[in-house]
Design a protein around this motif. Sequence first.
Motif, mmCIF file in Angstrom:
data_model
loop_
_atom_site.group_PDB
_atom_site.id
_atom_site.type_symbol
_atom_site.label_atom_id
_atom_site.label_comp_id
_atom_site.label_asym_id
_atom_site.label_seq_id
_atom_site.Cartn_x
_atom_site.Cartn_y
_atom_site.Cartn_z
ATOM 1 N N ARG A 68 6.473 -2.821 -2.325
ATOM 2 C CA ARG A 68 5.545 -1.866 -2.903
ATOM 3 C C ARG A 68 4.428 -1.498 -1.943
ATOM 4 N NH1 ARG A 68 4.990 -3.383 -9.261
ATOM 5 N NH2 ARG A 68 7.184 -3.515 -9.664
ATOM 6 N N GLY A 69 3.461 -0.720 -2.439
ATOM 7 C CA GLY A 69 2.324 -0.304 -1.640
ATOM 8 C C GLY A 69 2.713 0.837 -0.738
ATOM 9 N N GLN B 3 6.836 2.631 -0.378
ATOM 10 C CA GLN B 3 7.612 3.161 -1.499
ATOM 11 C C GLN B 3 8.339 4.435 -1.080
ATOM 12 O OE1 GLN B 3 4.881 3.554 -4.690
ATOM 13 N NE2 GLN B 3 4.734 1.369 -5.053
ATOM 14 N N GLU C 152 11.301 4.287 -9.303
ATOM 15 C CA GLU C 152 10.693 3.540 -10.401
ATOM 16 C C GLU C 152 11.473 3.657 -11.695
ATOM 17 O OE1 GLU C 152 7.207 6.444 -11.956
ATOM 18 O OE2 GLU C 152 7.275 6.024 -9.815
ATOM 19 N N SER D 140 -3.911 -3.373 -3.574
ATOM 20 C CA SER D 140 -2.549 -2.880 -3.378
ATOM 21 C C SER D 140 -1.683 -3.240 -4.568
ATOM 22 C CB SER D 140 -1.945 -3.488 -2.101
ATOM 23 O OG SER D 140 -1.573 -4.835 -2.324
ATOM 24 N N THR D 141 -0.477 -2.725 -4.531
ATOM 25 C CA THR D 141 0.467 -2.982 -5.612
ATOM 26 C C THR D 141 1.011 -4.407 -5.572
ATOM 27 O OG1 THR D 141 2.199 -2.003 -4.230
ATOM 28 C CG2 THR D 141 1.179 -0.588 -5.877
ATOM 29 N N TYR D 142 0.676 -5.167 -4.533
ATOM 30 C CA TYR D 142 1.040 -6.575 -4.521
ATOM 31 C C TYR D 142 0.183 -7.369 -5.493
ATOM 32 C CZ TYR D 142 3.476 -5.697 -0.083
ATOM 33 O OH TYR D 142 4.317 -5.230 0.882
ATOM 34 N N CYS E 21 -1.376 -4.095 -10.696
ATOM 35 C CA CYS E 21 -0.128 -3.332 -10.840
ATOM 36 C C CYS E 21 1.010 -4.295 -11.162
ATOM 37 C CB CYS E 21 0.166 -2.557 -9.551
ATOM 38 S SG CYS E 21 1.647 -1.529 -9.643
ATOM 39 N N GLU F 5 6.087 -1.452 -11.210
ATOM 40 C CA GLU F 5 6.039 -0.155 -10.527
ATOM 41 C C GLU F 5 5.932 0.999 -11.502
ATOM 42 O OE1 GLU F 5 8.657 2.448 -7.285
ATOM 43 O OE2 GLU F 5 9.482 0.620 -8.181
ATOM 44 N N GLU G 119 0.052 7.148 -12.861
ATOM 45 C CA GLU G 119 -0.186 6.256 -11.729
ATOM 46 C C GLU G 119 0.243 4.832 -12.064
ATOM 47 O OE1 GLU G 119 -3.696 7.203 -8.776
ATOM 48 O OE2 GLU G 119 -4.446 7.223 -10.829
ATOM 49 N N ASN G 120 0.722 4.107 -11.059
ATOM 50 C CA ASN G 120 1.107 2.720 -11.287
ATOM 51 C C ASN G 120 0.045 1.744 -10.813
ATOM 52 O OD1 ASN G 120 1.408 3.048 -8.543
ATOM 53 N ND2 ASN G 120 3.446 2.137 -8.427
ATOM 54 N N LEU G 121 -0.775 2.141 -9.841
ATOM 55 C CA LEU G 121 -1.812 1.262 -9.313
ATOM 56 C C LEU G 121 -3.175 1.766 -9.761
ATOM 57 C CD1 LEU G 121 -2.817 -1.033 -7.474
ATOM 58 C CD2 LEU G 121 -2.699 0.566 -5.541
#
Length: 549
Positions: free
Chosen positions: A3-4, A7, A194, A229-231, A236, A239, A318-320
Motif C-alpha cells: 500500500r501507500g 498502489q 481495491e 501512510s496506509t501501513y 487505514c 484498502e 478515500e481509503n487513507l
Amino acid sequence: MIRGVKQNMSRGIRVLFVIVFFLSAMVSITVEAYAGPSPYDDPVLATYTGPNGIKIISHHPKWVDKAKLKSVWDELMRNTHFEEIKYFKQVDIYQGDYVSMYYGGVATRTWSDGRQEKYFADDGRIAYFPDPHDGSETGMAHTLAHEYGHHFTLYYLWKKEKVSLDDSSWKKSNYARIRGLTSYPQVGVNAEHEWQPAEIAAADYIQLFGSPNARKIIQFKGRWTGMYSTYMYNFCPQENMNLPLAAQVPGLYEYWLKLAGQPTANINVPPTAPVLALTNVKESGFFSRTLIFQWNRGLDNKNNPISYTLLEYDSPDENLGYPVAFSVNETKAERLVYDSENGIKYYRVLAADPEGMIVSSNLLKVDLQNPQVQKAPQDLLFRDVPPGFWAEEAIAELVGKGILRGYADNTFKPSKKITRAEFAVTLCNLLGLQPESAGWLFADTVNHWARGYIAAVREAGLIQGYAGNLFRPDKQISRAEAAVIISKALNLTDSSPEVPADVERHWAREAVARVLQAHIMTGYPDGAFGPDMSLSRAETAALLVKTAI
C-alpha cells in the motif's frame, strides 16, 4: 500487494509461469503467467532457513545480515497460521520500488491424454520489496500479513469449497455470500485493485488474523504533524473503505475459523461500532472556530480499553484518512477550523480493542462553512441492545435500579429465556424482599444458588411449587406463570371480559385476564397470548417496568 505509494498494480496476486515436464509421467504443470520485473533475476546474496523449513532469501544488498533475515521469518510467523503453512515455501527479498506480490495458489496438471487436474501448489512464496520510503517494522509487518493473507484465503477456499478468488468461481463461494460481495457491481477479478475479491480477502486476513505488528495501533497526542501512510492500521485498516470492515461483517471471523478447522467458541468479539456526531461549534477567535465531535463508547466482551481514532477525508471514497485525534476510552474530540478553510469534509471514528479488532463509525459529512450540529449519540448499555430496540427503555430503567443485571461480556441477552429461579431473584429486587436464610425450602432448592430468594418469594405467597415439594428452579418460566405471580404481587382484581382464544380454557385464564386488563402484559400481533411460551429477559423487563410498584 503493497500500500501507500505503491498502489500501481493491476492485480494483487501474480504467480510465476512454470512449465515442468516430467518425462516419465508425461505431466505438465501450469500456473498463471507473470512477466516479472528485472529484480527477479538478481542473484541470491543470503539465506535464512527457519525451523519449519521456510526460507528467507535475500537478493537485496542491504538485507544480508542473518539476524535481519530471521526478523522477517519471525514476523511472518506472528501471523495466524494453521495447516496452510505447509504449502508455503519462502520469502524472497528484492530491491526496487516495486509492488510486493504473492506467488502460488491453484495450479493445473495436464496429463498426456489431455486430462486436467487442479490442485493447490505447495511452493507458495512472497516477493517482498522493502519500501524505500518506509523502513518501519509496521510497514514490513503489514506487507507480509497482506501477502500471506492471499496464501491463507486461497488455500482454504480451494480446499473446502473448490473455488478461487482469482477467477469467476469466487461468486459461488460462501465467502462472497457472507461478505456480501455480489451486491457490489464494482467487485470483479479484473476490477480496480481495491475491488478485486482476492485483495478484499487479504485485507480481511490482516484485520482478523494479522500479526500484532500488522495491527499495531498508532497512538498520538494533540494534532498529528508527522508523515502517515496506509501501513498505519488505525489510519487505514483496509484498502477499500467503501466496504464494511472485516470485524463488522457478521459471521466472517467464524467462517474462516471453520474453514481452517478451528474452534469458534470463546472467540474475541469486536467492539460495538460507535455512532459519530458533530455536537457543537465554538468560536475560538483569531478567525477560527472549533468543531466538537462526540461518539458513543464501544463495548466488547472483555471490558477492554477501547482506542478511538478520528479521521478526516476530502472525499467519501478515500481509503487513507488524516488523523485528527486519538484517545483511549475518551469519546470526544476537537478539530480547529480556520475561516479560510471551506468545502466539504468527511469524518469517521475507528474503534479498536487491544487485540486489533477494529470497527468503523458512520461516515459523517460536514460543511466547514456551515456545519450542522447534531444530538450527542447515546451510549449503549449492552452490546446486544441496539438503539431503538423495543425493550431498550425498560431494560435501561431496571438495570439502572439494580433490578436486572447484564453479563460480564457486556451483553444483556434479551432473547434468552429466564428461569423460575432467575425470576424469583428479579422479584426480590423489584419488591425489596430480602433473601431468607431460613424458610421454606423445596426438595430441589436446598443447595441451589437462589434458594434464599426462592424462599423469600414463597414466604410472600407469590410462588407455588409443583407436586412432590419441587420448585424446578432451572425450568424456564412461562408467560402464564409470570401472569399469575404478577397478579398476586399487585393484588389485581379487575379482569378483562375477553381473553385470547389460546387462554380461554387455560388454567391461568383469570390471572391472564387481570394482567391484560391492567395493561401489564399484552398478546402477540397474531392475537395469541402464548401462555405456555417461555418468557424472555426482554419481555421480563417490559413486564416488570409496568408494575410501577
